[in-house]
Motif scaffolding. Structure first.
Motif, short mmCIF file in Angstrom:
data_model
loop_
_atom_site.label_atom_id
_atom_site.label_comp_id
_atom_site.label_asym_id
_atom_site.label_seq_id
_atom_site.Cartn_x
_atom_site.Cartn_y
_atom_site.Cartn_z
N VAL A 85 0.86 -1.18 0.00
CA VAL A 85 0.00 0.00 0.00
C VAL A 85 0.89 1.23 0.00
N VAL A 86 0.56 2.18 -0.81
CA VAL A 86 1.31 3.43 -0.86
C VAL A 86 0.41 4.55 -0.38
N PHE A 87 0.88 5.29 0.61
CA PHE A 87 0.14 6.44 1.10
C PHE A 87 0.73 7.70 0.49
N GLY A 88 -0.07 8.66 0.29
CA GLY A 88 0.40 9.93 -0.23
C GLY A 88 -0.62 11.01 0.09
N ALA A 89 -0.35 12.18 -0.34
CA ALA A 89 -1.27 13.29 -0.10
C ALA A 89 -1.12 14.31 -1.20
N LYS A 90 -2.20 14.98 -1.47
CA LYS A 90 -2.20 16.08 -2.42
C LYS A 90 -2.47 17.34 -1.61
N ALA A 91 -1.74 18.37 -1.87
CA ALA A 91 -1.95 19.63 -1.15
C ALA A 91 -2.76 20.57 -2.04
N VAL A 92 -3.85 21.04 -1.51
CA VAL A 92 -4.69 21.98 -2.24
C VAL A 92 -4.75 23.26 -1.42
N VAL A 93 -4.45 24.36 -2.04
CA VAL A 93 -4.46 25.63 -1.32
C VAL A 93 -5.77 26.35 -1.58
N GLY A 94 -6.16 27.18 -0.62
CA GLY A 94 -7.39 27.96 -0.75
C GLY A 94 -7.12 29.30 -1.40
N ALA A 95 -8.12 30.15 -1.32
CA ALA A 95 -8.03 31.49 -1.91
C ALA A 95 -7.00 32.33 -1.15
N THR A 96 -6.29 33.17 -1.86
CA THR A 96 -5.29 34.03 -1.22
C THR A 96 -5.95 35.30 -0.71
N SER A 97 -5.31 35.87 0.30
CA SER A 97 -5.74 37.15 0.84
C SER A 97 -4.54 38.08 0.84
N VAL A 98 -4.78 39.35 0.78
CA VAL A 98 -3.68 40.31 0.80
C VAL A 98 -4.05 41.48 1.71
N GLU A 99 -3.06 41.91 2.46
CA GLU A 99 -3.21 43.11 3.27
C GLU A 99 -2.24 44.11 2.67
N CYS A 100 -2.76 45.13 2.03
CA CYS A 100 -1.93 46.11 1.33
C CYS A 100 -1.30 47.07 2.33
N GLU A 101 0.00 47.25 2.19
CA GLU A 101 0.72 48.16 3.06
C GLU A 101 1.31 49.29 2.23
N LYS A 102 2.54 49.68 2.57
CA LYS A 102 3.20 50.80 1.90
C LYS A 102 3.32 50.62 0.41
N VAL A 103 3.25 51.73 -0.31
CA VAL A 103 3.49 51.75 -1.74
C VAL A 103 4.39 52.94 -2.02
N SER A 104 5.32 52.75 -2.95
CA SER A 104 6.26 53.83 -3.21
C SER A 104 6.89 53.65 -4.57
N THR A 105 7.42 54.75 -5.10
CA THR A 105 8.20 54.67 -6.33
C THR A 105 9.68 54.42 -6.01
N LYS A 106 10.04 54.47 -4.75
CA LYS A 106 11.40 54.17 -4.30
C LYS A 106 11.49 52.69 -3.94
N ASN A 107 12.70 52.16 -3.95
CA ASN A 107 12.90 50.75 -3.64
C ASN A 107 12.74 50.53 -2.14
N ILE A 108 11.53 50.27 -1.71
CA ILE A 108 11.28 50.03 -0.28
C ILE A 108 11.46 48.56 0.09
N CYS A 109 11.81 47.73 -0.91
CA CYS A 109 12.00 46.29 -0.65
C CYS A 109 13.43 45.95 -0.25
N LYS A 110 14.39 46.87 -0.48
CA LYS A 110 15.79 46.49 -0.25
C LYS A 110 16.08 46.16 1.20
N ASP A 111 15.37 46.75 2.15
CA ASP A 111 15.61 46.44 3.56
C ASP A 111 14.41 45.72 4.19
N CYS A 112 13.57 45.11 3.39
CA CYS A 112 12.36 44.49 3.94
C CYS A 112 12.68 43.34 4.87
N LYS A 113 13.78 42.61 4.62
CA LYS A 113 14.14 41.52 5.51
C LYS A 113 14.51 42.04 6.89
#
Length: 118
Positions: A85-113
């Motif tokens: 017998v072989v067991f396995g699983a399939k992963a199904v993801v649901g709908a995504t959600s987003v919480e919008c934060e800052k927006v800019s024309t400058k590179n605000i991602c360079k220090d996001c970590k």
């Protein structure tokens, strides 16, 4: 370039995507499946042994026994069945959600970590 399942791809096709942040999640699960064992038996090729000479009687004799009859007996055998017998699983993801934060024309991602770790 990483190959992932793109969020806009509902059929789950793997398509190339750039600039991804892959991650892995693990889930400990107890998997159960009902298994039905259906026994079978196949008869091998029967061998016929002649017990004495054939008898020939003149005229039309009545044959004893049942016309078109059969002989039945019971044969039993204890068996052990190995069931792979072989067991396995399939992963199904649901709908995504987003919480919008800052927006800019400058590179605000360079220090996001660094901001995330603070």
């Amino acid at each position: 370039m990483d190959n992932i399942i793109a969020p806009s791809n509902p059929v789950g096709e793997v398509i190339p995507c750039e600039n991804t942040c892959p991650t892995t999640a693990f889930q400990l699960v107890d998997v159960c499946v009902p298994v039905t064992v259906i026994p079978f038996a196949h008869a091998g090729t029967p061998k016929t042994l002649c017990c004495g000479e054939a008898r020939v009687n003149p005229g039309k004799d009545e044959c004893c026994g049942r016309p078109n009859g059969t002989c039945t007996f019971t044969l039993s055998q204890k068996i052990c069945v190995e069931i792979p017998v072989v067991f396995g699983a399939k992963a199904v993801v649901g709908a995504t959600s987003v919480e919008c934060e800052k927006v800019s024309t400058k590179n605000i991602c360079k220090d996001c970590k660094k901001e995330w770790e603070d």
